[in-house]
Design an enzyme around this catalytic site. Structure first.
Site, PDB file in Angstrom:
ATOM      1  N   LYS A 167       0.232   8.128   3.557  1.00 22.49           N
ATOM      2  CA  LYS A 167      -0.202   6.756   3.835  1.00 22.49           C
ATOM      3  C   LYS A 167      -0.893   6.625   5.177  1.00 22.49           C
ATOM      4  O   LYS A 167      -1.248   5.533   5.598  1.00 22.49           O
ATOM      5  CB  LYS A 167       1.021   5.823   3.744  1.00 22.49           C
ATOM      6  CG  LYS A 167       1.529   5.684   2.318  1.00 22.49           C
ATOM      7  CD  LYS A 167       2.845   4.966   2.228  1.00 22.49           C
ATOM      8  CE  LYS A 167       3.971   5.924   2.001  1.00 22.49           C
ATOM      9  NZ  LYS A 167       5.253   5.288   1.677  1.00 22.49           N
ATOM     10  N   HIS A 182      -4.246 -13.582   9.813  1.00 24.12           N
ATOM     11  CA  HIS A 182      -3.481 -12.502  10.451  1.00 24.12           C
ATOM     12  C   HIS A 182      -4.393 -11.384  10.967  1.00 24.12           C
ATOM     13  O   HIS A 182      -3.988 -10.220  11.004  1.00 24.12           O
ATOM     14  CB  HIS A 182      -2.450 -11.945   9.472  1.00 24.12           C
ATOM     15  CG  HIS A 182      -1.479 -12.988   8.993  1.00 24.12           C
ATOM     16  ND1 HIS A 182      -0.503 -13.516   9.808  1.00 24.12           N
ATOM     17  CD2 HIS A 182      -1.364 -13.633   7.807  1.00 24.12           C
ATOM     18  CE1 HIS A 182       0.185 -14.433   9.130  1.00 24.12           C
ATOM     19  NE2 HIS A 182      -0.318 -14.516   7.922  1.00 24.12           N
ATOM     20  N   PRO A 234       0.802  -1.222   0.000  1.00 16.89           N
ATOM     21  CA  PRO A 234       0.000   0.000   0.000  1.00 16.89           C
ATOM     22  C   PRO A 234       0.838   1.277   0.000  1.00 16.89           C
ATOM     23  O   PRO A 234       1.685   1.459   0.868  1.00 16.89           O
ATOM     24  CB  PRO A 234      -0.804  -0.093   1.294  1.00 16.89           C
ATOM     25  CG  PRO A 234      -0.487  -1.406   1.902  1.00 16.89           C
ATOM     26  CD  PRO A 234       0.754  -1.920   1.268  1.00 16.89           C
ATOM     27  N   GLU A 235       0.640   2.100  -1.005  1.00 15.41           N
ATOM     28  CA  GLU A 235       1.167   3.461  -1.003  1.00 15.41           C
ATOM     29  C   GLU A 235      -0.054   4.375  -1.071  1.00 15.41           C
ATOM     30  O   GLU A 235      -1.174   3.924  -0.811  1.00 15.41           O
ATOM     31  CB  GLU A 235       2.143   3.670  -2.170  1.00 15.41           C
ATOM     32  CG  GLU A 235       3.383   2.781  -2.037  1.00 15.41           C
ATOM     33  CD  GLU A 235       4.462   3.047  -3.087  1.00 15.41           C
ATOM     34  OE1 GLU A 235       4.531   4.169  -3.594  1.00 15.41           O
ATOM     35  OE2 GLU A 235       5.221   2.120  -3.382  1.00 15.41           O
ATOM     36  N   ARG A 259      16.653  -1.851  -0.167  1.00 16.36           N
ATOM     37  CA  ARG A 259      15.579  -2.283  -1.049  1.00 16.36           C
ATOM     38  C   ARG A 259      16.091  -2.227  -2.485  1.00 16.36           C
ATOM     39  O   ARG A 259      17.288  -2.099  -2.709  1.00 16.36           O
ATOM     40  CB  ARG A 259      14.327  -1.447  -0.836  1.00 16.36           C
ATOM     41  CG  ARG A 259      14.528   0.033  -1.007  1.00 16.36           C
ATOM     42  CD  ARG A 259      13.469   0.833  -0.293  1.00 16.36           C
ATOM     43  NE  ARG A 259      13.660   0.753   1.160  1.00 16.36           N
ATOM     44  CZ  ARG A 259      12.840   1.245   2.050  1.00 16.36           C
ATOM     45  NH1 ARG A 259      11.731   1.820   1.670  1.00 16.36           N
ATOM     46  NH2 ARG A 259      13.079   1.175   3.332  1.00 16.36           N
TER      47      ARG A 259
END
Length: 319
Positions: free
Chosen positions: A61, A103, A2-3, A302
């Site tokens: 976000k 989860h 998610p961005e 990353r």
DNA sequence: TCGTAATCCTGCATGC
DNA sequence: TGCATGCAGGATTACG
């Protein structure tokens, strides 16, 4: 993952399904998702119970839902439920008879909405927060005036008077907010002494940009990720901001980007933007502009994807 | 004060 | 087959 566009899709879903509904009870299944709420799960549940969820808002976000005492309360809310999805968080609206997700971290049990716009079919009665990697979380935070809007040089901004959760007050505005003009972006970048992508990923510079959209916007602007922010020109800053808006608006229209089922909207559906990505995740494939193979490099723990021809490496920090 | 690196966390892919 | 390791990354914290 998610961005900004993915969080906005979730915000719209939360607004549609949960706004105006009272919280009956709260179950915290895993208090690690409340890591940043230091008062503990009992206080969390107690402070939410009997509150009415207001219209949700977002900056970057960060997503938050103002909490009110009554459905049509005219007084501004003082407290908000703040949700951050991290990289694997999900918000789902479901019925209480749906099986618990593996989860599942927090469940809000909601009363039925009784406003006139209530649709004939029953609404899902649970808002569930699910998070596989526990990088996201929920917390409660007091609302306070937004310094980013009130301190801005331009007046009559729609954000003026807007309330922001205290925990998100340090977060810079995002590319879709009117306060972020081309000149503001240029001045902000020139003040920093770092690489462009580092600046884009720094939420105190500009918010809502993650690894995927940073790479995509830099490709659209034809700029290398290591280009020094303090050397950027006005027109380049404008191009980069345009690239950010372009890629985010396109992703929003497609319902977000889904890579590995970690991002879904409140109904559990995935987005379709992945098929439109130009560089991210396309290492070795041809650049759609010049046919050069897309390159992947390690950067900030990353990956960075870029086209070596369209985005030449800077020399002496410039080009 | 500012910039950078480490840390948190879990599922999946890969190699042995 | 099973185990170990590396990788993914947003926000915060610690350090230089």
């Amino acid at each position: 993952m998610p961005e900004l566009p993915e969080v906005e899709v979730v915000r719209r879903g939360v607004d549609q399904w949960a706004a105006g509904r009272r919280i009956q009870s709260v179950v915290v299944h895993d208090d690690r998702s409340l890591r940043r709420f230091t008062e503990g799960p009992e206080v969390f549940a107690q402070q939410l119970t009997d509150k009415v969820l207001g219209q949700s808002e977002r900056r970057g976000k960060f997503l938050w839902i103002p909490l009110q005492d009554q459905p049509q309360d005219s007084d501004p809310a003082e407290l908000a439920l703040v949700i951050h999805l991290g990289m694997s968080g999900q918000v789902l609206m479901e019925n209480d008879d749906a099986p618990a997700e593996k989860h599942l971290k927090v469940t809000l049990n909601l009363e039925d909405r009784t406003t006139p716009e209530q649709p004939p079919e029953p609404l899902p009665n649970q808002l569930r927060f699910i998070d596989q990697r526990i990088f996201g979380g929920m917390q409660l935070s007091p609302l306070m005036p937004d310094a980013a809007a009130t301190g801005h040089q331009e007046t009559e901004l729609p954000e003026a008077g807007r309330l922001i959760p205290e925990v998100a007050i340090h977060i810079a505005p995002d590319p879709l907010e009117p306060v972020v003009t081309s000149e503001w972006f240029f001045q902000t970048l020139r003040r920093r002494r770092t690489g462009l992508k580092r600046a884009l990923l720094d939420q105190t510079v500009i918010s809502g940009v993650g690894n995927i959209y940073a790479d995509e916007a830099l490709w659209l602007a034809g700029m290398h990720y290591a280009r020094r922010s303090e050397t950027i020109t006005r027109s380049q800053a404008g191009r980069l901001l345009q690239g950010l808006r372009e890629v985010m608006e396109a992703a929003l229209a497609a319902g977000g980007t889904s890579f590995d089922s970690l991002y879904v909207n409140v109904n559990g559906a995935s987005g379709y933007f992945e098929r439109s990505l130009e560089v991210y995740g396309r290492s070795g494939e041809a650049c759609r502009r010049c046919q050069q193979p897309i390159r992947r490099e390690k950067f900030m723990n990353r990956s960075s994807y870029f086209c070596p021809r369209c985005q030449p490496r800077p020399r002496n920090g410039r080009w």
